[in-house]
Design a protein around this motif. Sequence first.
Motif, PDB file in Angstrom:
ATOM      1  N   ALA A   1       0.831  -1.206   0.000  1.00 53.56           N
ATOM      2  CA  ALA A   1       0.000   0.000   0.000  1.00 53.56           C
ATOM      3  C   ALA A   1       0.862   1.251   0.000  1.00 53.56           C
ATOM      4  CB  ALA A   1      -0.929  -0.007   1.212  1.00 53.56           C
ATOM      5  N   ALA A   2       1.983   1.218   0.733  1.00 54.70           N
ATOM      6  CA  ALA A   2       2.879   2.374   0.781  1.00 54.70           C
ATOM      7  C   ALA A   2       3.535   2.618  -0.571  1.00 54.70           C
ATOM      8  CB  ALA A   2       3.938   2.160   1.863  1.00 54.70           C
ATOM      9  N   VAL A   3       4.058   1.558  -1.193  1.00 55.34           N
ATOM     10  CA  VAL A   3       4.764   1.701  -2.471  1.00 55.34           C
ATOM     11  C   VAL A   3       3.807   2.167  -3.569  1.00 55.34           C
ATOM     12  CG1 VAL A   3       5.978   0.424  -4.282  1.00 55.34           C
ATOM     13  CG2 VAL A   3       6.561   0.040  -1.886  1.00 55.34           C
ATOM     14  N   VAL A   4       2.638   1.523  -3.662  1.00 54.56           N
ATOM     15  CA  VAL A   4       1.671   1.909  -4.690  1.00 54.56           C
ATOM     16  C   VAL A   4       1.144   3.315  -4.419  1.00 54.56           C
ATOM     17  CG1 VAL A   4      -0.514   1.308  -5.794  1.00 54.56           C
ATOM     18  CG2 VAL A   4       1.052  -0.485  -5.101  1.00 54.56           C
ATOM     19  N   GLY A   5       0.998   3.677  -3.147  1.00 58.64           N
ATOM     20  CA  GLY A   5       0.557   5.021  -2.815  1.00 58.64           C
ATOM     21  C   GLY A   5       1.532   6.083  -3.297  1.00 58.64           C
ATOM     22  N   LEU A   6       2.825   5.832  -3.124  1.00 58.63           N
ATOM     23  CA  LEU A   6       3.822   6.793  -3.602  1.00 58.63           C
ATOM     24  C   LEU A   6       3.790   6.888  -5.123  1.00 58.63           C
ATOM     25  CD1 LEU A   6       6.180   8.705  -3.132  1.00 58.63           C
ATOM     26  CD2 LEU A   6       7.711   6.713  -3.108  1.00 58.63           C
ATOM     27  N   TRP A   7       3.702   5.749  -5.792  1.00 57.10           N
ATOM     28  CA  TRP A   7       3.598   5.749  -7.260  1.00 57.10           C
ATOM     29  C   TRP A   7       2.386   6.565  -7.704  1.00 57.10           C
ATOM     30  CZ3 TRP A   7      -0.525   3.761 -10.071  1.00 57.10           C
ATOM     31  CH2 TRP A   7      -0.361   3.735 -11.466  1.00 57.10           C
ATOM     32  N   ARG A   8       1.241   6.366  -7.053  1.00 54.42           N
ATOM     33  CA  ARG A   8       0.017   7.095  -7.404  1.00 54.42           C
ATOM     34  C   ARG A   8       0.170   8.591  -7.202  1.00 54.42           C
ATOM     35  NH1 ARG A   8      -1.644   8.618  -2.600  1.00 54.42           N
ATOM     36  NH2 ARG A   8      -2.381   6.572  -1.943  1.00 54.42           N
ATOM     37  N   SER A   9       0.788   8.981  -6.087  1.00 58.85           N
ATOM     38  CA  SER A   9       0.949  10.409  -5.804  1.00 58.85           C
ATOM     39  C   SER A   9       1.872  11.083  -6.814  1.00 58.85           C
ATOM     40  CB  SER A   9       1.497  10.607  -4.383  1.00 58.85           C
ATOM     41  OG  SER A   9       0.587  10.135  -3.422  1.00 58.85           O
ATOM     42  N   LEU A  10       2.888  10.342  -7.287  1.00 65.15           N
ATOM     43  CA  LEU A  10       3.862  10.920  -8.211  1.00 65.15           C
ATOM     44  C   LEU A  10       3.388  10.942  -9.657  1.00 65.15           C
ATOM     45  CD1 LEU A  10       7.145   9.289  -6.842  1.00 65.15           C
ATOM     46  CD2 LEU A  10       6.481  11.698  -6.642  1.00 65.15           C
ATOM     47  N   THR A  11       2.486  10.041 -10.027  1.00 69.83           N
ATOM     48  CA  THR A  11       2.173   9.873 -11.454  1.00 69.83           C
ATOM     49  C   THR A  11       0.736  10.159 -11.849  1.00 69.83           C
ATOM     50  OG1 THR A  11       1.641   7.507 -11.228  1.00 69.83           O
ATOM     51  CG2 THR A  11       3.956   8.100 -11.627  1.00 69.83           C
ATOM     52  N   ARG A  12      -0.204  10.217 -10.923  1.00 70.22           N
ATOM     53  CA  ARG A  12      -1.607  10.372 -11.287  1.00 70.22           C
ATOM     54  C   ARG A  12      -2.069  11.815 -11.104  1.00 70.22           C
ATOM     55  NH1 ARG A  12      -2.357   6.428 -14.539  1.00 70.22           N
ATOM     56  NH2 ARG A  12      -0.138   6.931 -14.643  1.00 70.22           N
ATOM     57  N   ASP A  13      -2.987  12.249 -11.979  1.00 69.78           N
ATOM     58  CA  ASP A  13      -3.660  13.526 -11.820  1.00 69.78           C
ATOM     59  C   ASP A  13      -4.898  13.304 -10.957  1.00 69.78           C
ATOM     60  OD1 ASP A  13      -1.926  15.086 -13.311  1.00 69.78           O
ATOM     61  OD2 ASP A  13      -2.927  14.595 -15.204  1.00 69.78           O
ATOM     62  N   LEU A  14      -4.998  13.995  -9.847  1.00 74.15           N
ATOM     63  CA  LEU A  14      -6.087  13.775  -8.900  1.00 74.15           C
ATOM     64  C   LEU A  14      -6.864  15.061  -8.662  1.00 74.15           C
ATOM     65  CD1 LEU A  14      -4.035  11.756  -6.252  1.00 74.15           C
ATOM     66  CD2 LEU A  14      -5.615  10.793  -7.938  1.00 74.15           C
ATOM     67  N   SER A  15      -8.166  14.932  -8.528  1.00 73.36           N
ATOM     68  CA  SER A  15      -8.967  16.072  -8.113  1.00 73.36           C
ATOM     69  C   SER A  15      -8.683  16.355  -6.643  1.00 73.36           C
ATOM     70  CB  SER A  15     -10.454  15.752  -8.295  1.00 73.36           C
ATOM     71  OG  SER A  15     -10.849  14.721  -7.395  1.00 73.36           O
ATOM     72  N   PRO A  16      -8.984  17.570  -6.162  1.00 69.33           N
ATOM     73  CA  PRO A  16      -8.758  17.860  -4.731  1.00 69.33           C
ATOM     74  C   PRO A  16      -9.496  16.886  -3.817  1.00 69.33           C
ATOM     75  CG  PRO A  16      -9.120  19.891  -5.946  1.00 69.33           C
ATOM     76  CD  PRO A  16      -9.410  18.774  -6.910  1.00 69.33           C
ATOM     77  N   GLU A  17     -10.713  16.504  -4.207  1.00 69.69           N
ATOM     78  CA  GLU A  17     -11.487  15.583  -3.366  1.00 69.69           C
ATOM     79  C   GLU A  17     -10.819  14.205  -3.322  1.00 69.69           C
ATOM     80  OE1 GLU A  17     -12.660  17.359  -5.857  1.00 69.69           O
ATOM     81  OE2 GLU A  17     -13.880  18.865  -4.805  1.00 69.69           O
ATOM     82  N   ALA A  18     -10.366  13.717  -4.474  1.00 70.66           N
ATOM     83  CA  ALA A  18      -9.703  12.417  -4.505  1.00 70.66           C
ATOM     84  C   ALA A  18      -8.384  12.469  -3.751  1.00 70.66           C
ATOM     85  CB  ALA A  18      -9.472  11.978  -5.950  1.00 70.66           C
ATOM     86  N   ALA A  19      -7.663  13.587  -3.876  1.00 67.76           N
ATOM     87  CA  ALA A  19      -6.388  13.728  -3.160  1.00 67.76           C
ATOM     88  C   ALA A  19      -6.614  13.674  -1.653  1.00 67.76           C
ATOM     89  CB  ALA A  19      -5.707  15.031  -3.552  1.00 67.76           C
ATOM     90  N   ASP A  20      -7.672  14.319  -1.177  1.00 64.23           N
ATOM     91  CA  ASP A  20      -7.986  14.277   0.253  1.00 64.23           C
ATOM     92  C   ASP A  20      -8.313  12.854   0.694  1.00 64.23           C
ATOM     93  OD1 ASP A  20      -7.580  16.970   0.587  1.00 64.23           O
ATOM     94  OD2 ASP A  20      -9.685  17.524   0.417  1.00 64.23           O
ATOM     95  N   ARG A  21      -9.087  12.165  -0.131  1.00 67.02           N
ATOM     96  CA  ARG A  21      -9.471  10.789   0.224  1.00 67.02           C
ATOM     97  C   ARG A  21      -8.235   9.886   0.257  1.00 67.02           C
ATOM     98  NH1 ARG A  21     -12.711  10.345  -3.523  1.00 67.02           N
ATOM     99  NH2 ARG A  21     -14.533  11.044  -2.366  1.00 67.02           N
ATOM    100  N   LEU A  22      -7.367  10.047  -0.703  1.00 67.65           N
ATOM    101  CA  LEU A  22      -6.183   9.192  -0.774  1.00 67.65           C
ATOM    102  C   LEU A  22      -5.133   9.585   0.260  1.00 67.65           C
ATOM    103  CD1 LEU A  22      -6.008   8.801  -4.637  1.00 67.65           C
ATOM    104  CD2 LEU A  22      -6.658   7.074  -2.949  1.00 67.65           C
ATOM    105  N   ALA A  23      -5.164  10.840   0.693  1.00 70.57           N
ATOM    106  CA  ALA A  23      -4.306  11.217   1.820  1.00 70.57           C
ATOM    107  C   ALA A  23      -4.717  10.430   3.059  1.00 70.57           C
ATOM    108  CB  ALA A  23      -4.394  12.718   2.077  1.00 70.57           C
TER     109      ALA A  23
END
Length: 247
Positions: A175-197
């Motif tokens: 979960a940590a590794v995939v989370g970092l990959w997602r944060s570095l490579t995906r375009d996220l809406s503010p709402e999705a970014a909050d949820r994934l935080a």
Amino acid sequence: MTDGRGDDTPASAPPEPATAGGVYGETWVYESIVGAIPGIDISDRLAVVVQFLLFEAGVLVLAAVYDLPGAILPGTLAVLVAAAGSAFMLDIGKRARGPGVPPTYRRLLFASSIEVVLGVLSFVLLMTYLFVWDPRDGATLFASLLGEQPPVVPSALALLVLWDVCYRIGTGWWAAVVGLWRSLTRDLSPEAADRLAGVDVRTLGFGVLQAVLLPFLWGHPVLVAAVAGHVVAVVVVTTVSLYVLRN
């Protein structure tokens, strides 16, 4: 439609068949197993409570029957870590399947089942240490908890709990590794970014919780280094992921 970085989910695509754990192919293996048990339909919270109570009852009863008082506290903490891991996994799963979350992230997190591979690898390495490496150094960790000739039933329960802990450790790292990959490579809406935080915070919290096992591993530097290294790695990776999400 795409997010500009390779997520291509057609807007008109039909929904995938649902399961008890969410969308088919987008659940932890743990969720799939619980959802597949026939005749059982309970809330996530109750499932975690039942898991903890069953394993803890086993620890207490076997410690009493086989006169193993020294196994109660480490056994209870291991059961607690495993049950907390279930709770974190269920919460992370719900957040990661929320609206606005990139499909490629969900598929990589869940459908790959790599957390099982990491859990198996962790368990094999632990068994190798306990039964091959550790006996060369004299008093073994297993013997210190269960005696020089460990009884069969308590040993079986101990190995089952250890597998549960290893599986949760593998899940936390994935979960940590995939989370970092997602944060570095995906375009996220503010709402999705909050949820994934929220996903990252819970991944970090579960990693830190595993540090409660360290006092019972003291005197076994290989295990101390492995668990402490895992905890530090999860904290560093999820902290970087959170920084990227929030900046």
